[in-house]
Scaffold this motif. Structure first.
Motif, PDB file in Angstrom:
ATOM      1  N   ASP A  92      27.062  26.376  -1.689  1.00  0.00           N
ATOM      2  CA  ASP A  92      28.119  25.384  -1.492  1.00  0.00           C
ATOM      3  C   ASP A  92      28.672  25.058  -2.871  1.00  0.00           C
ATOM      4  O   ASP A  92      27.960  25.134  -3.874  1.00  0.00           O
ATOM      5  CB  ASP A  92      27.600  24.124  -0.795  1.00  0.00           C
ATOM      6  CG  ASP A  92      26.216  23.718  -1.244  1.00  0.00           C
ATOM      7  OD1 ASP A  92      25.774  24.163  -2.335  1.00  0.00           O
ATOM      8  OD2 ASP A  92      25.561  22.956  -0.530  1.00  0.00           O
ATOM      9  N   LYS A  96      25.289  20.872  -3.579  1.00  0.00           N
ATOM     10  CA  LYS A  96      24.900  19.550  -3.051  1.00  0.00           C
ATOM     11  C   LYS A  96      23.449  19.203  -3.349  1.00  0.00           C
ATOM     12  O   LYS A  96      22.897  18.268  -2.777  1.00  0.00           O
ATOM     13  CB  LYS A  96      25.108  19.534  -1.533  1.00  0.00           C
ATOM     14  CG  LYS A  96      26.572  19.666  -1.113  1.00  0.00           C
ATOM     15  CD  LYS A  96      26.706  19.273   0.370  1.00  0.00           C
ATOM     16  CE  LYS A  96      28.091  19.544   0.897  1.00  0.00           C
ATOM     17  NZ  LYS A  96      28.154  20.727   1.768  1.00  0.00           N
ATOM     18  N   ARG A  98      20.769  20.629  -2.374  1.00  0.00           N
ATOM     19  CA  ARG A  98      19.951  20.676  -1.150  1.00  0.00           C
ATOM     20  C   ARG A  98      18.544  21.205  -1.435  1.00  0.00           C
ATOM     21  O   ARG A  98      17.589  20.807  -0.761  1.00  0.00           O
ATOM     22  CB  ARG A  98      20.638  21.550  -0.094  1.00  0.00           C
ATOM     23  CG  ARG A  98      21.800  20.843   0.572  1.00  0.00           C
ATOM     24  CD  ARG A  98      22.359  21.669   1.699  1.00  0.00           C
ATOM     25  NE  ARG A  98      21.375  21.995   2.719  1.00  0.00           N
ATOM     26  CZ  ARG A  98      21.536  22.966   3.608  1.00  0.00           C
ATOM     27  NH1 ARG A  98      22.641  23.689   3.617  1.00  0.00           N
ATOM     28  NH2 ARG A  98      20.613  23.206   4.509  1.00  0.00           N
TER      29      ARG A  98
END
Ligand SMILES: C[S@@+](CC[C@H](N)C(=O)[O-])C[C@H]1O[C@@H](n2cnc3c(N)ncnc32)[C@H](O)[C@@H]1O
Length: 185
Positions: A92, A96, A98
């Motif tokens: 992404d 982000k 993650r």
């Protein structure tokens, strides 16, 4: 001999993701690859598979690959780990974090980066394989973004870091073909 584990963390197995997973199998070999947290049977062709999450497997001596980890994985340290855990997360942009939220913070394992820039999962695996062979990160060559020509006038930029092998970014032919076909929809 180390095992490369891909903890699948996306809501489904996207075609793009499956193509990367197949590529990882080619890079490290089916026998050294384990997919966790996923039921999909076709992955059995490319590695071992466990529908349980890594958190339920009671592993010891594992290292999480996390772009947000404080320390960089060195060849000396890499030799000591039995398992390398990667997030099965499609890239992404901007990232982000993650991996940190969904792996590092939840599991009690050492976390290491391979630089701070985001690789695709298959490239991250290929870099760790090189580090295991004794290469330091600074000995490897990278390209920061790649542009894939889709047709005569169209292209797509993949904003990730790619390992250069013989001066060419490491990307599977199948992914390039998929991106070209996807454009036709
Ligand atoms: C496409 S990346 C997704 C990263 C995600 N956007 C994030 O911010 O955490 C997929 C996986 O490759 C590995 N990876 C990619 N770049 C890395 C880096 N620079 N250092 C360590 N691991 C990396 C991580 O295991 C990550 O979960």
């Amino acid at each position: 001999m180390a095992t490369f584990i891909i903890e699948h963390l996306d809501c489904k197995l996207w075609k793009w993701c499956l193509i990367e997973y197949k590529h990882i199998s080619k890079i490290v070999g089916k026998g050294k690859l384990l997919f966790t947290n996923i039921k999909n049977k076709q992955l059995g062709k490319y590695g071992k598979r466990n529908s349980k999450s890594i958190s339920e497997l009671n592993l010891k001596n594992a290292c999480i690959l996390d772009p947000d980890a404080k320390k960089t994985l060195s060849p000396e340290e890499a030799k000591k780990f039995k398992y390398f855990i990667f997030g099965g997360i499609l890239g992404d942009y901007p990232p982000k974090k993650r991996t940190k939220k969904e792996l590092t913070k939840k599991l009690n394992f050492t976390a290491r980066n391979i630089g701070k820039k985001q690789f695709s999962t298959d490239n991250a695996v290929a870099v760790v394989k090189e580090i295991l062979k004794g290469k330091k990160l600074k000995d490897l060559k990278f390209k920061e973004k790649i542009e894939i020509q889709l047709g005569k006038y169209d292209s797509v930029i993949l904003p990730y870091r790619y390992l250069l092998i013989k001066n060419k970014p490491l990307i599977s032919k199948e992914l390039v073909e998929y991106l070209k076909r996807r454009k036709e929809f």
